[in-house]
Design a protein around this motif. Structure first.
Motif, PDB file in Angstrom:
ATOM      1  N   ALA A 153      38.306  49.985  40.825  1.00 20.59           N
ATOM      2  CA  ALA A 153      38.043  49.778  41.450  1.00 20.59           C
ATOM      3  C   ALA A 153      38.318  48.318  42.915  1.00 20.59           C
ATOM      4  N   LEU A 154      39.398  48.431  42.476  1.00 18.95           N
ATOM      5  CA  LEU A 154      40.566  46.861  42.686  1.00 18.95           C
ATOM      6  C   LEU A 154      40.994  47.496  43.902  1.00 18.95           C
ATOM      7  N   PRO A 155      41.271  48.545  44.490  1.00 15.76           N
ATOM      8  CA  PRO A 155      41.242  49.110  45.651  1.00 15.76           C
ATOM      9  C   PRO A 155      41.131  48.582  46.659  1.00 15.76           C
ATOM     10  N   ARG A 156      39.109  48.560  46.141  1.00 14.49           N
ATOM     11  CA  ARG A 156      37.909  47.873  47.452  1.00 14.49           C
ATOM     12  C   ARG A 156      38.080  46.697  47.428  1.00 14.49           C
ATOM     13  N   ARG A 157      38.177  46.669  46.384  1.00 21.18           N
ATOM     14  CA  ARG A 157      37.529  44.548  45.990  1.00 21.18           C
ATOM     15  C   ARG A 157      37.804  43.866  44.622  1.00 21.18           C
ATOM     16  N   LEU A 158      37.773  42.877  44.936  1.00 19.92           N
ATOM     17  CA  LEU A 158      38.671  42.288  44.012  1.00 19.92           C
ATOM     18  C   LEU A 158      37.087  41.886  43.186  1.00 19.92           C
ATOM     19  N   PRO A 159      37.108  41.761  41.530  1.00 19.84           N
ATOM     20  CA  PRO A 159      36.346  40.229  41.775  1.00 19.84           C
ATOM     21  C   PRO A 159      36.410  39.205  42.026  1.00 19.84           C
ATOM     22  N   ASP A 160      35.030  38.227  41.735  1.00 17.54           N
ATOM     23  CA  ASP A 160      34.962  37.152  42.427  1.00 17.54           C
ATOM     24  C   ASP A 160      35.829  36.642  41.245  1.00 17.54           C
ATOM     25  N   GLY A 161      36.484  35.125  41.729  1.00 19.73           N
ATOM     26  CA  GLY A 161      37.810  34.612  40.794  1.00 19.73           C
ATOM     27  C   GLY A 161      38.675  34.805  40.862  1.00 19.73           C
ATOM     28  N   LEU A 162      39.147  36.642  40.732  1.00 17.67           N
ATOM     29  CA  LEU A 162      40.214  36.824  40.447  1.00 17.67           C
ATOM     30  C   LEU A 162      41.339  36.352  40.701  1.00 17.67           C
ATOM     31  N   SER A 168      52.223  43.094  37.758  1.00 15.30           N
ATOM     32  CA  SER A 168      50.824  43.706  37.170  1.00 15.30           C
ATOM     33  C   SER A 168      51.142  45.108  36.338  1.00 15.30           C
ATOM     34  N   VAL A 169      49.738  45.522  36.130  1.00 17.76           N
ATOM     35  CA  VAL A 169      49.606  47.938  35.644  1.00 17.76           C
ATOM     36  C   VAL A 169      48.485  48.032  36.814  1.00 17.76           C
ATOM     37  N   CYS A 170      49.296  49.445  37.480  1.00 15.17           N
ATOM     38  CA  CYS A 170      48.708  50.040  37.819  1.00 15.17           C
ATOM     39  C   CYS A 170      48.386  49.179  40.034  1.00 15.17           C
ATOM     40  N   THR A 171      46.978  48.993  39.560  1.00 14.84           N
ATOM     41  CA  THR A 171      46.343  48.857  40.669  1.00 14.84           C
ATOM     42  C   THR A 171      46.274  47.451  40.744  1.00 14.84           C
ATOM     43  N   GLY A 172      46.269  46.095  39.402  1.00 16.24           N
ATOM     44  CA  GLY A 172      46.692  45.116  39.255  1.00 16.24           C
ATOM     45  C   GLY A 172      47.447  44.715  40.065  1.00 16.24           C
ATOM     46  N   ALA A 173      48.199  45.495  41.010  1.00 10.65           N
ATOM     47  CA  ALA A 173      49.194  44.686  42.554  1.00 10.65           C
ATOM     48  C   ALA A 173      48.604  44.329  43.615  1.00 10.65           C
ATOM     49  N   PHE A 174      46.942  45.217  43.375  1.00 12.85           N
ATOM     50  CA  PHE A 174      46.528  44.702  44.719  1.00 12.85           C
ATOM     51  C   PHE A 174      45.749  42.481  44.535  1.00 12.85           C
ATOM     52  N   ALA A 175      45.489  42.608  43.428  1.00 10.85           N
ATOM     53  CA  ALA A 175      45.154  41.408  42.636  1.00 10.85           C
ATOM     54  C   ALA A 175      46.314  40.206  42.802  1.00 10.85           C
ATOM     55  N   LEU A 176      47.321  40.786  42.922  1.00  7.76           N
ATOM     56  CA  LEU A 176      48.906  39.680  43.074  1.00  7.76           C
ATOM     57  C   LEU A 176      49.248  40.168  44.615  1.00  7.76           C
ATOM     58  N   ALA A 177      48.916  40.529  45.299  1.00  5.72           N
ATOM     59  CA  ALA A 177      49.060  41.134  46.696  1.00  5.72           C
ATOM     60  C   ALA A 177      47.573  39.820  47.649  1.00  5.72           C
ATOM     61  N   GLU A 178      46.383  40.455  47.400  1.00  5.93           N
ATOM     62  CA  GLU A 178      45.179  39.491  47.776  1.00  5.93           C
ATOM     63  C   GLU A 178      45.479  37.891  47.228  1.00  5.93           C
ATOM     64  N   ALA A 179      46.701  36.914  46.262  1.00  5.56           N
ATOM     65  CA  ALA A 179      46.843  36.013  45.826  1.00  5.56           C
ATOM     66  C   ALA A 179      47.786  35.553  46.619  1.00  5.56           C
ATOM     67  N   GLY A 180      48.111  36.571  47.261  1.00  2.00           N
ATOM     68  CA  GLY A 180      49.702  36.548  48.209  1.00  2.00           C
ATOM     69  C   GLY A 180      51.056  36.089  47.283  1.00  2.00           C
ATOM     70  N   LEU A 181      50.804  36.613  46.106  1.00  2.00           N
ATOM     71  CA  LEU A 181      52.516  36.709  45.891  1.00  2.00           C
ATOM     72  C   LEU A 181      53.505  37.395  45.855  1.00  2.00           C
ATOM     73  N   LEU A 182      52.910  38.804  46.545  1.00  3.97           N
ATOM     74  CA  LEU A 182      53.633  39.560  46.899  1.00  3.97           C
ATOM     75  C   LEU A 182      54.663  40.370  48.682  1.00  3.97           C
ATOM     76  N   ARG A 183      54.124  39.010  49.221  1.00 10.65           N
ATOM     77  CA  ARG A 183      54.273  38.961  50.668  1.00 10.65           C
ATOM     78  C   ARG A 183      55.751  38.901  50.603  1.00 10.65           C
TER      79      ARG A 183
END
Length: 345
Positions: free
Chosen positions: A84-93, A109-124
């Motif tokens: 589900a991560l490419p669609r929406r991050l859980p609250d607080g992640l 990150s593993v697999c779609t964990g990259a989306f969490a890193l991206a939303e956290a601003g770490l992959l800019r």
């Protein structure tokens, strides 16, 4: 540190959350815990944003500690993915990722964990990868990320991203190799019965499963015949005859429906067959014949063009580490990062 004193253990933090993919969590855990059994200096902890039980996407429940229970520096933060991560991050992640990243020596990150890193601003403004199914989405949503759609894993500075699911094994093994050396990493791979360095990139995975479905029934039947017997005559004139089309029309149909030429698709299927034959212990000569590639030299050229490794080096994959000058060390994907990982001692 006093002379003879054992070095401090490296804390590896795996960040779980509701809906996380179980294998994304357990694959790195197995690598690092096996490394500990073999003498590595790791302490592995499983955290979640709020702590307590976390239900994975498969329904398995994991017991975790809260992020704020961790004190001191983290050596390696690993953020697994979820369907589900490419669609929406859980609250607080995203907040938990930022908090732990700020206390970590390196973040992965593993697999779609990259989306969490991206939303956290770490992959800019960084290079990154994710599961092949979601690379286009990651690139579209975050145009400031240089997305590598084929790499098994990527390093950019102190941030690492890996491809889908089992690629977490490849990444974790490379990190162990950087920390503890190739000998221990090789023993971990042998214990887990996995590649120490996987040849090729994400594009190697199942030609049939990654080929778009055709709207043309005749083309669908043709593709199935190629997949079923890679060594048969699949020359352009023969394919056109079986399809009842002109060679020009068939070529245009392949490009429009499949995104490849007839010859390119046939070569991909034959390469996949050759890999399976070599994995099963086949000789180079027999593999060339049975896969339809014909000669040893043709097999060699195809392997080098697609995988960056010779058939002989592919067969010896368990003996390569990506650290030396072997042909296996040049395999695209894993080798893009393995021999550039900084020593973390």
């Amino acid at each position: 540190m006093r002379t003879g004193e054992r070095p401090l253990r490296r804390i590896v933090c795996v960040l779980a959350y509701e809906g996380v993919r179980l294998l994304d969590v357990t694959a790195p855990l197995e690598v690092f815990s096996t490394a500990v059994d073999l003498g590595a200096r790791y302490e592995v902890v499983l955290l979640s944003p709020d702590g307590g039980p976390v239900t994975t996407s498969s329904g398995t429940r994991l017991l975790t500690d809260p992020v704020d229970a961790l004190t001191g520096r983290v050596h390696t933060l690993i953020v697994p993915g979820s369907p589900a991560l490419p669609r929406r991050l859980p609250d607080g992640l995203a907040d938990a990722v930022r908090t732990l990243h700020s206390a970590s020596w390196r973040t992965a990150s593993v697999c779609t964990g990259a989306f969490a890193l991206a939303e956290a601003g770490l992959l800019r403004d960084r290079r990154a990868t994710t599961h092949w199914r979601h690379t286009a989405t990651l690139a579209q949503r975050h145009p400031d990320i240089d997305v590598d759609a084929d790499a098994i894993f990527v390093r950019d500075g102190r941030i690492f991203t890996s491809a889908g699911v089992s690629a977490g094994l490849d990444l974790a093994l490379a990190l162990v190799e950087a920390d503890e050396g190739p000998d221990l990493a090789r023993e971990v791979a042998r214990d887990l019965v996995v590649f120490l360095q996987r040849p090729g990139g994400q594009s190697q995975f199942s030609v049939a499963t990654r080929t778009p479905a055709s709207r043309h029934s005749g083309l669908t039947a043709l593709l199935r015949s190629i997949d079923a017997d890679p060594a048969a005559d699949h020359s352009l004139p023969e394919l056109a005859r079986r399809a009842g089309l002109s060679a020009r029309h068939l070529t245009r149909l392949f490009r429009d429906e499949i995104g490849d030429t007839p010859g390119g698709y046939v070569e991909s299927v034959r390469l996949e067959a050759a890999r399976t034959l070599l994995d099963s212990g086949g000789t180079v000569t027999a593999t060339a014949r049975l896969s339809g590639l014909g000669s040893d030299e043709t097999l060699r050229r195809v392997f080098l063009r697609h995988l960056g490794v010779t058939p002989s080096a592919y067969r010896a994959r368990f003996r390569t580490t990506g650290r030396g000058g072997s042909e296996g060390g040049r395999a695209r994907g894993a080798a893009q990062s393995a021999d550039r990982i900084a020593e973390s001692r």
